[in-house]
Design an enzyme around this catalytic site. Sequence first.
Site, mmCIF file in Angstrom:
data_model
loop_
_atom_site.group_PDB
_atom_site.id
_atom_site.type_symbol
_atom_site.label_atom_id
_atom_site.label_comp_id
_atom_site.label_asym_id
_atom_site.label_seq_id
_atom_site.Cartn_x
_atom_site.Cartn_y
_atom_site.Cartn_z
ATOM 1 N N SER A 210 22.458 -12.258 -36.438
ATOM 2 C CA SER A 210 22.842 -12.810 -37.739
ATOM 3 C C SER A 210 24.285 -12.453 -38.033
ATOM 4 C CB SER A 210 21.953 -12.251 -38.849
ATOM 5 O OG SER A 210 22.458 -12.593 -40.132
ATOM 6 N N TYR B 166 18.731 -4.965 -42.493
ATOM 7 C CA TYR B 166 18.778 -6.243 -41.779
ATOM 8 C C TYR B 166 20.024 -6.332 -40.893
ATOM 9 C CZ TYR B 166 18.848 -11.384 -41.274
ATOM 10 O OH TYR B 166 18.892 -12.665 -40.782
ATOM 11 N N LYS C 125 20.207 -6.580 -36.841
ATOM 12 C CA LYS C 125 20.803 -7.747 -36.186
ATOM 13 C C LYS C 125 21.970 -7.356 -35.283
ATOM 14 C CE LYS C 125 18.165 -11.061 -37.707
ATOM 15 N NZ LYS C 125 17.217 -11.669 -36.760
#
Length: 291
Positions: A158, A172, A176
Amino acid sequence: MMGMLDGRVAVITGAGRGIGREHALLFAAQGAAVVVNDLGGSNTGEGADAGPAHEVVAEITANGGRAVANTDSVADWDGAKRVVQQAIDEFGRLDVLVNNAGILRDAFIAGMAEDQWDAVINVHLKGHFAMLHHAAAYWKEQSKAGEQPTAAVINTASGSGVTLPNAGQANYGAAKAGIAALTLIAAEELERYGVRVNAIAPIARTRLTLATPGMGALMAEPDDGELDLFAPANISPLVGYLASEKCPVTGKVYAVQGGAISLLQGWQDVETIETDKVWELDDIAARLPGA
């Protein structure tokens, strides 16, 4: 008519909704047999619902494709092994792994609870590794038996982890970024077994992006008849090509959003200071790059 993925067998995680669903539909339309994996949990990874995975399978089979559903959690070591084994049991082989499953539990660092950190790391980073480990073990076995695979792995990183750090997404973003590094290492390790490994960093209109602050307006559905470049389906063609036998690419991370696909590169040396003596605090204070 032959599809680009004709005869390939693919596992796609998180394939019950959003981008993963579009991957599964495209792969099946291009001739692949697909294991549609989705636990069916909420955005935050809570609960379970077998419905989404089975609905995608029903849609594929109604259109003449081949697919089976799997509702194991990729964060569970044995569950990940069952996903890989199901592909082999149902379709006789495994050629492609698309790691796509993910959740969000956004919070600022000072207020983030341990379970918010652990849940996101488990699904994204551990989930990618667990699936990759069991698939790699199978491909290694094949290679050593003289049946060299022409396999492909596509991971999902991401921008939050590799290009645009996003406040409120420490868990997150860290996961990622780890997935991007895992991709490059796996590409180095698995090439000898006939396996290519790449990653994408996508932006599309999904329930996760719509739940991310500031993304709602960007991801708004266009008016009827207008080109929808941020539809989840616009991500899948890149994944389909990376999964094909014709693709030579490995060890790469691509950003894909709207009408753009960009090759990304990681940490680079942009400025260096050197000394021919033992480092001194004052010298570093005077010359440190970026200060």
